[in-house]
Design a protein around this motif. Structure first.
Motif, short mmCIF file in Angstrom:
data_model
loop_
_atom_site.label_atom_id
_atom_site.label_comp_id
_atom_site.label_asym_id
_atom_site.label_seq_id
_atom_site.Cartn_x
_atom_site.Cartn_y
_atom_site.Cartn_z
N VAL A 46 0.88 -1.17 0.00
CA VAL A 46 0.00 0.00 0.00
C VAL A 46 0.92 1.22 0.00
CG1 VAL A 46 -1.77 1.27 1.26
CG2 VAL A 46 -1.76 -1.22 1.34
N LEU A 47 0.86 2.03 -1.04
CA LEU A 47 1.73 3.20 -1.13
C LEU A 47 0.92 4.45 -0.83
CD1 LEU A 47 4.42 4.54 -1.87
CD2 LEU A 47 3.74 4.46 -4.26
N LEU A 48 1.22 5.07 0.31
CA LEU A 48 0.48 6.26 0.73
C LEU A 48 1.26 7.50 0.35
CD1 LEU A 48 -0.33 4.75 4.22
CD2 LEU A 48 -2.03 5.19 2.44
N VAL A 49 0.65 8.38 -0.41
CA VAL A 49 1.33 9.59 -0.85
C VAL A 49 0.78 10.78 -0.07
CG1 VAL A 49 1.92 11.05 -2.82
CG2 VAL A 49 1.47 8.61 -3.18
N ASP A 50 1.63 11.40 0.73
CA ASP A 50 1.20 12.57 1.47
C ASP A 50 1.39 13.80 0.59
OD1 ASP A 50 0.66 14.58 3.20
OD2 ASP A 50 2.51 14.40 4.35
N ASP A 51 0.28 14.42 0.24
CA ASP A 51 0.32 15.56 -0.67
C ASP A 51 0.53 16.86 0.11
OD1 ASP A 51 0.06 17.21 -2.83
OD2 ASP A 51 -2.11 17.00 -3.01
#
Ligand code: UDP
Ligand code: MG
Length: 327
Positions: A46-51
């Motif tokens: 699961v790749l979580l991208v913090d924008d």
């Protein structure tokens, strides 16, 4: 012997501290279930991208990645918007996996559709669009504006899959080709179909946001539609041409009218029509200039070819991804 695909679920997150602790375990569970069913490789992530969130989103992501190797995190140096954040995640995942599924982190899109998406991939589709079959849980206002959005887009010449947002499976093969689309103004759901390859749809029901508020109020949705149209289609420019032709016709009639008035000695009464024509044409010209200006603005941005996002941090990758996954 067929190899089970490595899946990366790519999730853009912006100020989602309320939502992430609830939905992250759901995505982890999804990876486990799919891996246990033998549909995907246990190395899926699961790749979580913090924008560029301003709240605790990044510390939550870091903690998740620390506790469980199934989570990986990517942090953008500042807020770049949903589309750029998603692109950053997809590009990051391209070299690490066989398939990606992009989904929002707010739990509105049914994670159970992922199983069907992976099946469609195993059946040969390279792109699988998640399409909302119903929008009962959305408010009447959100539903009508959102559906109007797809209709206007289509009418303006920007082909998009109806009621499909950014919940979709895209294979690494397609993403590698997609990396060659260098434009800065990105509208992923309209651009993915441009890459081609075999695609199909999977239907699911949209739910309510688990917590927090939508980051897509009407104003942002209109901006997205406008961006989508001007990035994908030149129909507005063609419409100007048609409008120009029609106005020229009207102007011709006005000239005839002015001449007739002049020769019949009623020239002074022409003041009103002159004023109306001037105002009318002035208005139309301004609108047209604005639309043309919008395209010139895009050309300006494209020629600069600035990087579309900057990654500031990554969570550390665990040495052995096969480590037993703690609860
Ligand atoms: N999002 C983002 N950057 C932004 C705005 C939103 O990464 O500047 C993410 C957000 O965290 C969510 C997804 O994009 O995972 C969709 O946003 P939201 O749920 O607010 O939109 P809606 O579903 O209401 O259209
Ligand atoms: Mg949402």
């Amino acid at each position: 012997m067929d190899r089970r695909p490595v899946l990366y679920i790519v999730i853009p997150c912006y100020n989602e501290e309320e939502v992430l602790p609830v939905t992250a375990p759901v995505f982890r569970q999804k990876i486990r279930t799919l891996a246990e069913a033998g549909k995907i490789s246990p190395e899926s992530r699961v790749l979580l991208v913090d924008d560029g969130s301003k709240d605790k989103t990044w510390s939550i992501i870091s903690a998740l990645a620390q506790a469980d190797p199934v989570f990986r995190g990517l942090r953008l140096s500042r807020n770049r918007g949903h589309q750029n954040a998603l692109l950053a995640g997809l590009m990051e995942a391209t070299s690490l996996c066989d398939i990606t599924i992009s989904i929002d982190c707010d739990g509105q899109d049914d994670p159970d559709a992922m199983g069907r998406m992976v099946e469609a991939y195993l059946d040969g589709a390279e792109v699988v669009y998640g399409v909302r079959s119903r929008r009962d849980t959305d408010t009447f206002f959100k539903r009508t504006t959102a559906e109007g959005f797809y209709k206007v887009m289509k009418w303006m010449g920007a082909e998009v899959v109806f009621n499909h947002a950014d919940y979709r499976l895209v294979s690494a093969k397609v993403l590698k080709e997609f990396a060659g689309f260098r434009e800065v103004n990105i509208f992923l759901r309209g651009m993915v179909p441009l890459v081609g390859f075999k695609s199909t749809c999977v239907y699911y029901e949209r739910r309510e946001r688990i917590a927090g508020e939508s980051h897509y109020p009407l104003k942002k949705m209109l901006a997205l539609a406008f961006d989508g149209i001007t990035s994908l289609s030149i129909k507005p420019i063609r419409m100007i041409t048609t409008l120009g032709a029609m106005i020229s016709g009207v102007a011709f009639l006005l000239i005839v009218y002015a001449l007739v008035s002049y020769f019949t000695g009623n020239a002074v009464s022409g003041w009103a029509s002159t004023l109306i024509a001037t105002c009318f044409l002035g208005g139309i010209q301004l609108v047209c200039l604005g639309v043309i200006g919008e395209y010139i603005g895009k050309i300006y941005l494209e020629t600069k070819a600035r990087p579309r996002y900057v990654i500031s941090e990554r969570t550390t990758v665990h040495q052995d991804p096969q480590d037993p996954v703690p609860d």
